[in-house]
Write a protein that holds these residues in place. Structure first.
Motif, PDB file in Angstrom:
ATOM      1  N   GLN A  32       0.831  -1.205   0.000  1.00 58.05           N
ATOM      2  CA  GLN A  32       0.000   0.000   0.000  1.00 58.05           C
ATOM      3  C   GLN A  32       0.872   1.265   0.000  1.00 58.05           C
ATOM      4  O   GLN A  32       0.598   2.214  -0.737  1.00 58.05           O
ATOM      5  CB  GLN A  32      -0.909  -0.032   1.235  1.00 58.05           C
ATOM      6  CG  GLN A  32      -2.026   0.984   1.211  1.00 58.05           C
ATOM      7  CD  GLN A  32      -3.017   0.785   2.359  1.00 58.05           C
ATOM      8  OE1 GLN A  32      -2.735   0.125   3.351  1.00 58.05           O
ATOM      9  NE2 GLN A  32      -4.189   1.364   2.214  1.00 58.05           N
ATOM     10  N   TYR A  34       3.867   1.569  -1.116  1.00 59.22           N
ATOM     11  CA  TYR A  34       4.495   1.710  -2.444  1.00 59.22           C
ATOM     12  C   TYR A  34       3.550   2.484  -3.378  1.00 59.22           C
ATOM     13  O   TYR A  34       3.980   3.381  -4.108  1.00 59.22           O
ATOM     14  CB  TYR A  34       4.814   0.335  -3.026  1.00 59.22           C
ATOM     15  CG  TYR A  34       5.489   0.409  -4.377  1.00 59.22           C
ATOM     16  CD1 TYR A  34       6.863   0.605  -4.471  1.00 59.22           C
ATOM     17  CD2 TYR A  34       4.752   0.295  -5.555  1.00 59.22           C
ATOM     18  CE1 TYR A  34       7.491   0.693  -5.709  1.00 59.22           C
ATOM     19  CE2 TYR A  34       5.375   0.379  -6.787  1.00 59.22           C
ATOM     20  CZ  TYR A  34       6.741   0.571  -6.864  1.00 59.22           C
ATOM     21  OH  TYR A  34       7.351   0.658  -8.093  1.00 59.22           O
ATOM     22  N   HIS A  36       1.468   4.683  -2.549  1.00 59.50           N
ATOM     23  CA  HIS A  36       1.434   6.097  -2.135  1.00 59.50           C
ATOM     24  C   HIS A  36       2.719   6.843  -2.507  1.00 59.50           C
ATOM     25  O   HIS A  36       2.789   8.056  -2.290  1.00 59.50           O
ATOM     26  CB  HIS A  36       1.275   6.208  -0.608  1.00 59.50           C
ATOM     27  CG  HIS A  36      -0.011   5.687  -0.048  1.00 59.50           C
ATOM     28  ND1 HIS A  36      -1.157   5.566  -0.797  1.00 59.50           N
ATOM     29  CD2 HIS A  36      -0.349   5.272   1.212  1.00 59.50           C
ATOM     30  CE1 HIS A  36      -2.132   5.097  -0.020  1.00 59.50           C
ATOM     31  NE2 HIS A  36      -1.662   4.901   1.176  1.00 59.50           N
ATOM     32  N   THR A  40       9.537   4.324  -2.326  1.00 63.11           N
ATOM     33  CA  THR A  40      10.176   4.204  -3.638  1.00 63.11           C
ATOM     34  C   THR A  40      11.598   3.650  -3.517  1.00 63.11           C
ATOM     35  O   THR A  40      12.330   4.048  -2.614  1.00 63.11           O
ATOM     36  CB  THR A  40      10.250   5.619  -4.249  1.00 63.11           C
ATOM     37  OG1 THR A  40       8.921   6.115  -4.350  1.00 63.11           O
ATOM     38  CG2 THR A  40      10.930   5.610  -5.587  1.00 63.11           C
ATOM     39  N   GLY A  41      11.974   2.782  -4.435  1.00 59.42           N
ATOM     40  CA  GLY A  41      13.371   2.338  -4.498  1.00 59.42           C
ATOM     41  C   GLY A  41      13.870   1.680  -3.231  1.00 59.42           C
ATOM     42  O   GLY A  41      15.013   1.892  -2.838  1.00 59.42           O
ATOM     43  N   THR A  42      13.031   0.911  -2.588  1.00 60.72           N
ATOM     44  CA  THR A  42      13.305   0.196  -1.325  1.00 60.72           C
ATOM     45  C   THR A  42      13.465   1.142  -0.126  1.00 60.72           C
ATOM     46  O   THR A  42      13.807   0.682   0.973  1.00 60.72           O
ATOM     47  CB  THR A  42      14.526  -0.773  -1.372  1.00 60.72           C
ATOM     48  OG1 THR A  42      15.710  -0.056  -1.134  1.00 60.72           O
ATOM     49  CG2 THR A  42      14.605  -1.533  -2.680  1.00 60.72           C
ATOM     50  N   GLY A  43      13.212   2.423  -0.307  1.00 59.35           N
ATOM     51  CA  GLY A  43      13.298   3.364   0.821  1.00 59.35           C
ATOM     52  C   GLY A  43      12.210   3.113   1.846  1.00 59.35           C
ATOM     53  O   GLY A  43      11.256   2.381   1.603  1.00 59.35           O
ATOM     54  N   GLY A  60      16.544  -3.233   1.645  1.00 54.83           N
ATOM     55  CA  GLY A  60      16.901  -3.589   0.273  1.00 54.83           C
ATOM     56  C   GLY A  60      15.910  -4.421  -0.513  1.00 54.83           C
ATOM     57  O   GLY A  60      16.161  -4.745  -1.666  1.00 54.83           O
ATOM     58  N   GLU A  62      12.358  -4.818  -2.512  1.00 52.62           N
ATOM     59  CA  GLU A  62      11.329  -3.970  -3.121  1.00 52.62           C
ATOM     60  C   GLU A  62      10.054  -4.103  -2.304  1.00 52.62           C
ATOM     61  O   GLU A  62       9.534  -5.194  -2.137  1.00 52.62           O
ATOM     62  CB  GLU A  62      11.110  -4.416  -4.581  1.00 52.62           C
ATOM     63  CG  GLU A  62      12.318  -4.156  -5.455  1.00 52.62           C
ATOM     64  CD  GLU A  62      12.363  -5.069  -6.675  1.00 52.62           C
ATOM     65  OE1 GLU A  62      11.836  -4.666  -7.706  1.00 52.62           O
ATOM     66  OE2 GLU A  62      12.912  -6.195  -6.570  1.00 52.62           O
ATOM     67  N   GLU A  64       6.892  -3.429  -2.711  1.00 55.53           N
ATOM     68  CA  GLU A  64       5.648  -3.975  -3.265  1.00 55.53           C
ATOM     69  C   GLU A  64       5.746  -5.488  -3.483  1.00 55.53           C
ATOM     70  O   GLU A  64       4.740  -6.131  -3.781  1.00 55.53           O
ATOM     71  CB  GLU A  64       5.271  -3.243  -4.560  1.00 55.53           C
ATOM     72  CG  GLU A  64       6.008  -3.664  -5.806  1.00 55.53           C
ATOM     73  CD  GLU A  64       7.411  -3.060  -5.935  1.00 55.53           C
ATOM     74  OE1 GLU A  64       8.010  -2.647  -4.915  1.00 55.53           O
ATOM     75  OE2 GLU A  64       7.910  -3.022  -7.074  1.00 55.53           O
ATOM     76  N   HIS A 113       9.666   7.968   2.903  1.00 55.51           N
ATOM     77  CA  HIS A 113      10.465   8.968   2.194  1.00 55.51           C
ATOM     78  C   HIS A 113       9.535   9.893   1.393  1.00 55.51           C
ATOM     79  O   HIS A 113       9.952  10.447   0.382  1.00 55.51           O
ATOM     80  CB  HIS A 113      11.454   8.290   1.247  1.00 55.51           C
ATOM     81  CG  HIS A 113      12.644   7.684   1.917  1.00 55.51           C
ATOM     82  ND1 HIS A 113      13.747   7.258   1.220  1.00 55.51           N
ATOM     83  CD2 HIS A 113      12.916   7.449   3.222  1.00 55.51           C
ATOM     84  CE1 HIS A 113      14.639   6.754   2.072  1.00 55.51           C
ATOM     85  NE2 HIS A 113      14.153   6.853   3.284  1.00 55.51           N
ATOM     86  N   SER A 114       8.308  10.015   1.838  1.00 48.74           N
ATOM     87  CA  SER A 114       7.343  10.850   1.107  1.00 48.74           C
ATOM     88  C   SER A 114       7.958  12.181   0.689  1.00 48.74           C
ATOM     89  O   SER A 114       8.563  12.889   1.495  1.00 48.74           O
ATOM     90  CB  SER A 114       6.134  11.132   2.003  1.00 48.74           C
ATOM     91  OG  SER A 114       5.364  12.188   1.449  1.00 48.74           O
ATOM     92  N   GLN A 115       7.778  12.524  -0.583  1.00 45.92           N
ATOM     93  CA  GLN A 115       8.313  13.797  -1.076  1.00 45.92           C
ATOM     94  C   GLN A 115       7.685  14.986  -0.375  1.00 45.92           C
ATOM     95  O   GLN A 115       8.317  16.033  -0.221  1.00 45.92           O
ATOM     96  CB  GLN A 115       8.081  13.912  -2.577  1.00 45.92           C
ATOM     97  CG  GLN A 115       8.772  12.814  -3.356  1.00 45.92           C
ATOM     98  CD  GLN A 115       8.987  13.193  -4.806  1.00 45.92           C
ATOM     99  OE1 GLN A 115       8.733  14.309  -5.210  1.00 45.92           O
ATOM    100  NE2 GLN A 115       9.486  12.252  -5.582  1.00 45.92           N
ATOM    101  N   HIS A 208      14.953  13.970   4.105  1.00 42.93           N
ATOM    102  CA  HIS A 208      14.954  12.519   4.207  1.00 42.93           C
ATOM    103  C   HIS A 208      13.527  11.942   4.247  1.00 42.93           C
ATOM    104  O   HIS A 208      13.146  11.172   3.374  1.00 42.93           O
ATOM    105  CB  HIS A 208      15.763  12.143   5.465  1.00 42.93           C
ATOM    106  CG  HIS A 208      15.849  10.677   5.750  1.00 42.93           C
ATOM    107  ND1 HIS A 208      16.889  10.115   6.458  1.00 42.93           N
ATOM    108  CD2 HIS A 208      15.025   9.651   5.461  1.00 42.93           C
ATOM    109  CE1 HIS A 208      16.710   8.806   6.562  1.00 42.93           C
ATOM    110  NE2 HIS A 208      15.582   8.500   5.966  1.00 42.93           N
TER     111      HIS A 208
END
Lengths: 245, 245, 245, 245
Positions: A32, A34, A36, A40-43, A60, A62, A64, A113-115, A208
């Protein structure tokens, strides 16, 4: 690492037909999140405390594609891993999740890591809105989705302080700590922020992302959603020339 | 609460294999609205009037996980709950949904916390576009998705007033009311707005969201979509320096 | 309406286990377009020409819920409906879809209310970018997804005009026509634009949306996607102070 | 084309019940990338190197509908197609994917038309941020998702250069090359950029998109995600008046 004597790969700890089992919940939450754009990118990451155990999404993988067999399990009392998938690395967020469990009595902690989280820290840093070390917003209905202390538990009340969720006329304040080169090095400043801001349900990390917790998965997740809504709204408000408070 | 003599947990009221049953519709609408970002963090709500009953999504449940057993059922005539899941809290939006059923003859009412709705109320409040107490937009095709009065029913016609949907050359006006500390306290001003703005299909709540209704689920939902499209477009227009009317 | 002697509700015309059957394709396209925000609130539409028949999505049905039994079928030669679901209204876009089939030899025509399409018409109208009656953009790779004339068919070549898709160094030009009070009244100006702009694959309608066509479903759909990408990019470029050509 | 003597349509090369088979992975990646808006209108592409074979998504197929039977297979040593679906065109990106395999030892290469990638190249071109030929960003946590050289392989170390992923305090630099009329003509400048920028995991193509690679599918995909996150964040930062470095 196996010197603890525990079975480091006990599948029984993470295999269950119950969709509410912590290992299954971590997987469904990761899928879920992912969607949103939070992991992203395993963050990012998620951890759930359940009975005497801590369940942790690994580093490390993924998000999703996360499966129960990827989940690490730690004994809460001894801080020793009782399940450790050999091919995977434990999450660098682990000490930070533990801080939420220990200092706040949280049952779940979410790191994204939401922008929108990153952008509000940048706006505060630049002195464009809010204050350098704190994100502030008031008089937005969604603030009512945020509990004092993050868990809203009566245990943390002291000195007659108000409990429960914030009201519409309260100002929500989320402290912002500096980022560090290594995630685990955030531990000290994150713990300091938790102690200095007893009413916060989250700590923003500059450039971050954010750590959010709750007494259980539902509260941690819904608070993460409400906060992200407020971060996004704040960024859009800034674009439109509107003040946060 | 059980003093009414009604069976407070009658599952038969909400269990049906028919996907069009109100309890099933509320669940599928909640999942869909979650995807739109309208009901983040358990915010927002939905209610359907069907025969003599009002079906209501509860407070505090994650909308994308809503199940028929979570649904409250009220007897429309007596305003008494005839199904009340004991572990859940009834929605604070209930008196507001009832206003739409009573004053407008609505069959469905939707409440969202859409950020676009909140942002247009902020732009109007700041005097940047529109007017303080009303969102106005004209000459956008999607306005044609909005019916006069919200239900477009002939019953509400009086004094030769036009009925049916707005046309492309009409100006759509949605009143904006002030937010209150407690959702139920919006009742009076929402009812007042409904009476003062007989052509509106919705009421915006400043810094909070929007209530939208329709004669049935389809009309309420498609009007909620058309309105949200117009709110989003209005925000984007403002960013580009374009006027709404 | 049933005086044609045709069976107005022949289910055989729209029931097929083949996912590529036009009635099934219209339903899956509508679901997909709903996800893109192109057909919010029952806006927009799709039509496919197949053999001697025209298949049309009806008016007023929620696009993500479209089912084969909702589809209208028209005989292309006589322009008479040979299937007409009695409870539904035929689409007001029908004469516009027919224009694409007749004047361009299209096999599929798509109408969206995409906000990006609406916003580029507003920017052109305001003289902020492009020209009042035409959207222009150049030197963006995605332009190569657009065919001359919309169908790229050799039949429409004349006077040595180039065929096939636009190249990276071409300027893509999409005419913009004025909106009208009633959708069917767009017919004349849309046909005029098709004749005056033989290379266009689409016509923008100011404050309304876009009509896009292709020789078949794949071409119409991928061109609709490429165009929407370019409209969105153009809006974002404008926000950043970048010129379209 | 069949003069190679190879079976040009060997289905066995692309049919497997294993979801990790390269032909299946390409299809699931394409569906996922479509959801991200990276491969709109059949744009973009993916290639996987596995054992002695290169698996390639074809040109012109809708990415969300990609099936294993659409996949091209090339013999890596001889560069000859050993599977070539007769109705389809091979991807014009093929020589560019091969550059990543040959010059970087990549196992997977992804090409997207992400609007965020295009917008950062436009901002750099206009001198608004970064430098004309390179996108630069620093002190954003997500940078840590990017490996030096794209594959982080020890083989490319020389002269004591650091290996592994970028750290938070590193500046990430992605070279930008000029677009060309035909995709295959990018080969020379892309190879030049790969040689001149040994630490980059990607090459941006002005007004076009980005090529990203990794030692395997997971690394290529997660790096593509981290980069896209950074491109989007950079565009949003620019809108807010924030500097990238």
């Amino acid at each position: 690492m196996t010197s603890t004597g525990h079975d480091v790969n006990s599948d029984a700890l993470v295999q269950s037909p119950d969709s509410k089992h912590p290992a299954n919940l971590i997987c469904s939450l990761c899928r879920q999140f992912y969607g949103h754009g939070w992991v992203t990118g395993t963050g990012g990451g998620v951890s759930i405390r359940h009975d005497k155990h801590i369940f942790l999404a690994p580093s490390g993988v993924e998000k999703e594609l996360m499966q129960p067999e990827h989940i690490f399990v730690m004994d809460y009392a001894s801080r020793e891993y009782i399940r450790r998938p050999l091919a995977l690395k434990s999450s660098a967020c682990t000490p930070l999740f533990l801080a939420a469990f220990t200092l706040r009595g949280a049952g779940c902690c979410i790191h994204t890591h939401s922008q929108w989280a990153v952008l509000v820290t940048l706006l505060c840093e630049a002195g464009m809105q809010g204050r350098k070390g704190v994100f502030e917003i008031s008089q937005i209905e969604q603030i009512k989705g945020i509990s004092r202390g993050g868990t809203g538990s009566t245990e943390i009340a002291e000195g007659g302080r108000k409990l429960g969720n914030l009201s519409y006329f309260d100002t929500m304040r989320i402290p912002i700590i500096e980022n560090t080169a290594h995630e685990e090095d955030l531990k000290e400043s994150l713990e300091k922020a938790m102690l200095e801001w007893p009413e916060t349900c989250a700590v923003l990390v500059r450039r971050h992302g954010v750590y959010v917790w709750g007494k259980d998965v539902t509260q941690a997740k819904t608070q993460a959603e409400s906060l992200d809504y407020l971060f996004q709204l704040a960024v859009e408000m800034h674009k439109l020339g509107l003040k946060w408070t």
